[in-house]
Design a protein around this motif. Structure first.
Motif, PDB file in Angstrom:
ATOM      1  N   THR A  57      26.057 -82.643  70.068  1.00 34.02           N
ATOM      2  CA  THR A  57      25.975 -83.807  69.191  1.00 34.02           C
ATOM      3  C   THR A  57      26.367 -83.373  67.788  1.00 34.02           C
ATOM      4  OG1 THR A  57      24.534 -85.562  68.329  1.00 34.02           O
ATOM      5  CG2 THR A  57      23.517 -83.438  68.730  1.00 34.02           C
ATOM      6  N   ILE A  58      26.713 -84.342  66.962  1.00 36.82           N
ATOM      7  CA  ILE A  58      27.003 -84.043  65.554  1.00 36.82           C
ATOM      8  C   ILE A  58      26.021 -84.822  64.706  1.00 36.82           C
ATOM      9  CG2 ILE A  58      28.735 -84.201  63.727  1.00 36.82           C
ATOM     10  CD1 ILE A  58      30.612 -84.182  66.546  1.00 36.82           C
ATOM     11  N   LEU A  59      25.217 -84.096  63.935  1.00 36.44           N
ATOM     12  CA  LEU A  59      24.147 -84.722  63.161  1.00 36.44           C
ATOM     13  C   LEU A  59      24.627 -85.154  61.783  1.00 36.44           C
ATOM     14  CD1 LEU A  59      22.745 -82.342  65.018  1.00 36.44           C
ATOM     15  CD2 LEU A  59      20.721 -83.028  63.722  1.00 36.44           C
ATOM     16  N   ASN A  60      24.349 -86.403  61.454  1.00 36.97           N
ATOM     17  CA  ASN A  60      24.613 -86.894  60.100  1.00 36.97           C
ATOM     18  C   ASN A  60      23.336 -87.004  59.285  1.00 36.97           C
ATOM     19  OD1 ASN A  60      27.501 -87.291  60.266  1.00 36.97           O
ATOM     20  ND2 ASN A  60      27.019 -88.854  61.765  1.00 36.97           N
ATOM     21  N   ALA A  73      27.180 -79.592  63.984  1.00 36.89           N
ATOM     22  CA  ALA A  73      27.127 -79.763  65.443  1.00 36.89           C
ATOM     23  C   ALA A  73      26.010 -78.919  66.028  1.00 36.89           C
ATOM     24  CB  ALA A  73      28.459 -79.372  66.062  1.00 36.89           C
ATOM     25  N   LEU A  74      25.342 -79.497  67.015  1.00 34.55           N
ATOM     26  CA  LEU A  74      24.265 -78.803  67.713  1.00 34.55           C
ATOM     27  C   LEU A  74      24.521 -78.978  69.205  1.00 34.55           C
ATOM     28  CD1 LEU A  74      21.302 -77.597  66.914  1.00 34.55           C
ATOM     29  CD2 LEU A  74      20.505 -79.743  67.864  1.00 34.55           C
ATOM     30  N   GLN A  88      23.397 -74.243  66.893  1.00 31.23           N
ATOM     31  CA  GLN A  88      24.482 -74.894  66.154  1.00 31.23           C
ATOM     32  C   GLN A  88      25.823 -74.322  66.598  1.00 31.23           C
ATOM     33  OE1 GLN A  88      23.919 -75.136  61.860  1.00 31.23           O
ATOM     34  NE2 GLN A  88      21.711 -75.375  62.161  1.00 31.23           N
ATOM     35  N   ILE A  89      26.817 -75.216  66.649  1.00 31.53           N
ATOM     36  CA  ILE A  89      28.186 -74.812  66.999  1.00 31.53           C
ATOM     37  C   ILE A  89      28.976 -74.842  65.694  1.00 31.53           C
ATOM     38  CG2 ILE A  89      30.201 -75.303  68.432  1.00 31.53           C
ATOM     39  CD1 ILE A  89      28.223 -77.109  70.143  1.00 31.53           C
TER      40      ILE A  89
ATOM     41  N   GLN B 137      16.569 -74.485  64.924  1.00 31.66           N
ATOM     42  CA  GLN B 137      18.036 -74.485  65.033  1.00 31.66           C
ATOM     43  C   GLN B 137      18.655 -75.717  64.363  1.00 31.66           C
ATOM     44  OE1 GLN B 137      19.625 -71.883  66.242  1.00 31.66           O
ATOM     45  NE2 GLN B 137      17.724 -70.853  66.805  1.00 31.66           N
ATOM     46  N   GLY B 138      17.808 -76.630  63.875  1.00 32.06           N
ATOM     47  CA  GLY B 138      18.325 -77.817  63.189  1.00 32.06           C
ATOM     48  C   GLY B 138      18.292 -79.081  64.036  1.00 32.06           C
TER      49      GLY B 138
END
Lengths: 129, 387
Positions: A57-60, A73-74, A88-89, B137-138
């Motif tokens: 997913t991509i966190l905003n 991205a996670l 995280q990526i 990890q966020g």
């Protein structure tokens, strides 16, 4: 939020060195535990350093310590030894991330914590090129 | 074990309630439940609350809330299982009445979430995940459910339209609930064009931050039959409770809620029924994808068919299996500790025939499903109208 250094230090073997344990059946426990299912014998194991993106997913919107990083991205990463981690990526345009993409673990700074500004490190994953 | 009936409910208009404190909201809902039941005392009280410490710097709710509800020195206990705290409080109250230990128990839930800003609320909620291996990890809750959504899309071909239709349906129900935080309809286009929170989840796929409380009164069914005759008898016929790994990545299947499946099986077994026998349900739609996965894990639909079911209107108010007639967490709001109790209230009101303009016809049996975190804990209850 205030984090105290003992809590951080306890996790260093896992976060810096990916220390896990592996059962005779092949199951990997990460982090290692105090107790295991009855009859299961475990031996020290270092997590495989390569794997693939199972989901991402991509966190905003992020928690306080990660607000500066958005968007980031996670993913749930399945490592080549079968273990799974959340990480995280990074080092990739988030639009290029895909499920199944091969990645490898790298040692990175994650965040600073608390009033003392404790520097926190650990693993993130980057694409394999 | 004694059969247990619900004889009073209390709730209030949920939202961002700047002028109400945690204790104010609980006392309002609790006193309304006591008045609704027409009782003059309670034997004990259970309170579901996830994180009053992080949200309001207040613990020891047993003392505080018994005091401000005016029921001292009644025994009280606050229980916590993240977003399933309310469902857990209900289970505790049910056990106490069923066991014969008490005859009149108040079960309440409460969460005051807007005394902190959005980042702090996101953090407080993230403690329902694995703090050291997900939060560190966020990860956030929208992110964890986004990971499930992506996996569901990849495995079953679930579409964003289907997920969005869940939110459209919930808002169409919530528009008829005067206690809802967002009592208005939304269009498919509005959902699909709302702000991205954690891809592929958008703002209108996510339940909101809410202040709110809810409470119900439990008594043995025999006492309900003898002394609480003004309404149909509604009895708890099934109860199930289960846990799963706290970390999402430790699950073999990211698209399934094992704790919900097991809790439901226990509840079905106790009630001696199956998922087909449930007329309607209130489920934990903290995110639209959650409602899809949960309706599959409860056995209402085959794995992968939750999305199509929502799209075809099967879960709509006039569908074969109405889900979240209250508006769900999405439209009614999600004050985490209160949610599980409010689900019970909606099912009871439907069974009593007191659900106003959203009333279902000819319903006898309703189910509630409440879960904590990404499904690390789950509670299922089945309520039936008798007579």
């Amino acid at each position: 939020m205030k984090i105290r250094s003992p809590r951080y230090a306890r996790e260093i073997p896992q976060r810096y060195r990916c220390e896990a344990v592996k059962a005779e059946t092949g199951e990997i426990f990460f982090p290692p535990r105090v107790v295991y299912p009855k009859g299961v014998k475990v031996a020290p194991h270092t997590l495989a350093q390569t794997g693939k993106v199972l989901s991402y997913t991509i966190l905003n919107v992020a928690p306080m310590e990660y607000s500066d990083l958005t968007p980031y991205a996670l993913g749930v990463i399945e490592l080549d030894d079968g273990a799974r981690i959340t990480a995280q990526i990074v080092d990739i345009d988030t639009a290029e991330i895909k499920t199944g993409m091969p990645v490898k673990i790298e040692f990175r700074k994650l965040r600073t914590e608390g009033d003392e500004g404790l520097l926190c490190y650990g693993y993130k994953v980057v694409p394999m090129r | 074990m004694r059969d247990v009936a619900i004889v009073g409910v209390g709730i209030h208009k949920w939202g961002e309630l700047w002028n109400m404190s945690l204790r104010d909201m609980f006392a309002l809902a609790g006193s309304r439940a006591i008045e609704d039941a027409g009782i003059d005392h309670i034997d004990s009280m259970y309170i579901g609350c996830m994180s009053s410490g992080l949200f309001t710097a207040q613990e020891h709710l047993a003392s505080l809330l018994a005091d401000y509800l005016g029921v001292l020195p009644a025994p009280a206990a606050r229980v916590e299982s993240a977003c399933a705290s309310g469902g857990l409080a209900f289970r505790m109250g049910w056990m106490e009445v069923a066991s014969g230990l008490s005859d009149i128990v108040l079960v309440g839930g409460v969460e005051k979430m807007t005394d902190v800003n959005g980042d702090e609320a996101t953090f407080a909620l993230s403690t329902a995940a694995d703090t050291e291996y997900e939060g560190y990890q966020g990860a956030t809750f929208p992110a964890l459910y986004a990971l499930m959504a992506r996996a569901h899309i990849d495995k079953y071909g679930t579409t964003l339209e289907q997920m969005s239709q869940v939110a459209v349906k919930s808002h169409s129900n919530g528009a008829l609930n005067p206690d809802a935080q967002y009592p208005f309809p939304v269009t498919l286009e509005q959902v699909m064009k709302s702000t991205l929170v954690a891809e592929p989840l958008r703002l209108l796929h996510c339940s909101p931050i809410t202040d709110g409380a809810a409470a119900v009164i439990l008594v043995p069914a025999d006492i309900a039959k003898a002394k609480f005759k003004k309404r149909p008898l509604v009895v708890v016929t099934g109860a199930g409770h289960a846990t799963d790994t706290i970390a999402l990545h430790s699950r073999k299947d990211l698209t399934w809620m094992n704790s919900t499946e097991i809790a439901a099986k226990k509840a079905y077994q106790m009630a001696n029924i199956g998922p087909k026998d449930i007329d309607f349900a209130e489920v934990h739609d903290c995110f639209s994808i959650a409602e899809i996965i949960v309706t599959e894990s409860l056995g209402f639909f085959e794995a992968g068919q939750g999305g199509p079911a929502a799209e075809k209107g099967i879960t709509a108010r006039d569908g074969a299996k109405p889900i979240n007639t209250s508006g769900g967490l999405k439209s009614k709001g999600h004050p985490v500790g209160a949610t599980g109790v409010a689900q019970i209230i909606e099912v009871v009101r439907q069974l009593w025939g007191e659900a106003g303009t959203r009333q279902l016809n000819n319903v006898r049996r309703g189910l509630t499903q409440n879960m904590g975190g990404t499904g690390g804990s789950a509670l299922v209850h089945i309520l039936e109208k008798r007579g």
